[in-house]
Write a protein that holds these residues in place. Structure first.
Motif, short mmCIF file in Angstrom:
data_model
loop_
_atom_site.label_atom_id
_atom_site.label_comp_id
_atom_site.label_asym_id
_atom_site.label_seq_id
_atom_site.Cartn_x
_atom_site.Cartn_y
_atom_site.Cartn_z
N ASP A 185 -4.73 10.68 -7.48
CA ASP A 185 -6.02 10.12 -7.08
C ASP A 185 -5.77 9.00 -6.08
N PHE A 186 -6.05 9.28 -4.81
CA PHE A 186 -5.78 8.33 -3.73
C PHE A 186 -6.58 7.04 -3.88
N ALA A 187 -7.84 7.15 -4.27
CA ALA A 187 -8.70 5.97 -4.38
C ALA A 187 -8.18 5.00 -5.44
N THR A 188 -7.83 5.53 -6.60
CA THR A 188 -7.32 4.67 -7.68
C THR A 188 -5.99 4.04 -7.28
N ALA A 189 -5.12 4.81 -6.67
CA ALA A 189 -3.83 4.28 -6.24
C ALA A 189 -4.01 3.20 -5.17
N ILE B 246 4.85 9.45 -9.93
CA ILE B 246 4.61 9.40 -11.38
C ILE B 246 3.58 10.44 -11.79
N SER B 247 2.51 10.57 -11.01
CA SER B 247 1.50 11.57 -11.37
C SER B 247 2.05 12.98 -11.22
N SER B 248 2.90 13.20 -10.25
CA SER B 248 3.51 14.52 -10.07
C SER B 248 4.45 14.85 -11.23
N MET B 249 5.22 13.86 -11.66
CA MET B 249 6.15 14.09 -12.77
C MET B 249 5.43 14.32 -14.09
N SER B 250 4.26 13.70 -14.24
CA SER B 250 3.52 13.86 -15.50
C SER B 250 2.54 15.04 -15.46
N PHE C 158 0.83 -1.20 0.00
CA PHE C 158 0.00 0.00 0.00
C PHE C 158 0.87 1.25 0.00
N LEU C 159 1.86 1.30 0.88
CA LEU C 159 2.72 2.48 0.96
C LEU C 159 3.55 2.69 -0.31
N LEU C 160 4.17 1.62 -0.78
CA LEU C 160 5.08 1.76 -1.92
C LEU C 160 4.34 2.07 -3.22
N ILE C 161 3.20 1.43 -3.46
CA ILE C 161 2.45 1.70 -4.67
C ILE C 161 1.87 3.11 -4.64
N ASN C 162 1.33 3.53 -3.50
CA ASN C 162 0.80 4.89 -3.41
C ASN C 162 1.91 5.92 -3.61
N MET C 163 3.09 5.66 -3.05
CA MET C 163 4.21 6.57 -3.24
C MET C 163 4.61 6.62 -4.71
#
Length: 62
Positions: free
Chosen positions: A30-34, A21-25, A11-16
């Motif tokens: 989106d917390f729910a999707t992550a 990735i979303s910040s770089m792009s 949970f922690l690593l995938i959300n991070m």
């Protein structure tokens, strides 16, 4: 306990990773999707770890 630890760290690593990735792009995070992606990924890893690795040693080599 292994499954809880795997779920926690997955949970922690995938959300991070999704956040970075979303910040770089330039997209919104989106917390729910992550979270859904992290739970699915962690369950796949646990299932593959339990079913995919044999516990008994191999006696003969061909």
């Amino acid at each position: 306990m292994r499954i809880i630890a795997a779920l926690f760290w997955g949970f922690l690593l995938i959300n991070m990773s999704v956040y970075v990735i979303s910040s770089m792009s330039g997209q919104a995070f989106d917390f729910a999707t992550a979270s859904i992606i992290s739970v699915i990924f962690t369950l796949l890893v646990v299932v593959l770890g339990e079913a995919g690795v044999p516990n008994e040693p191999i006696d003969t080599h061909h």
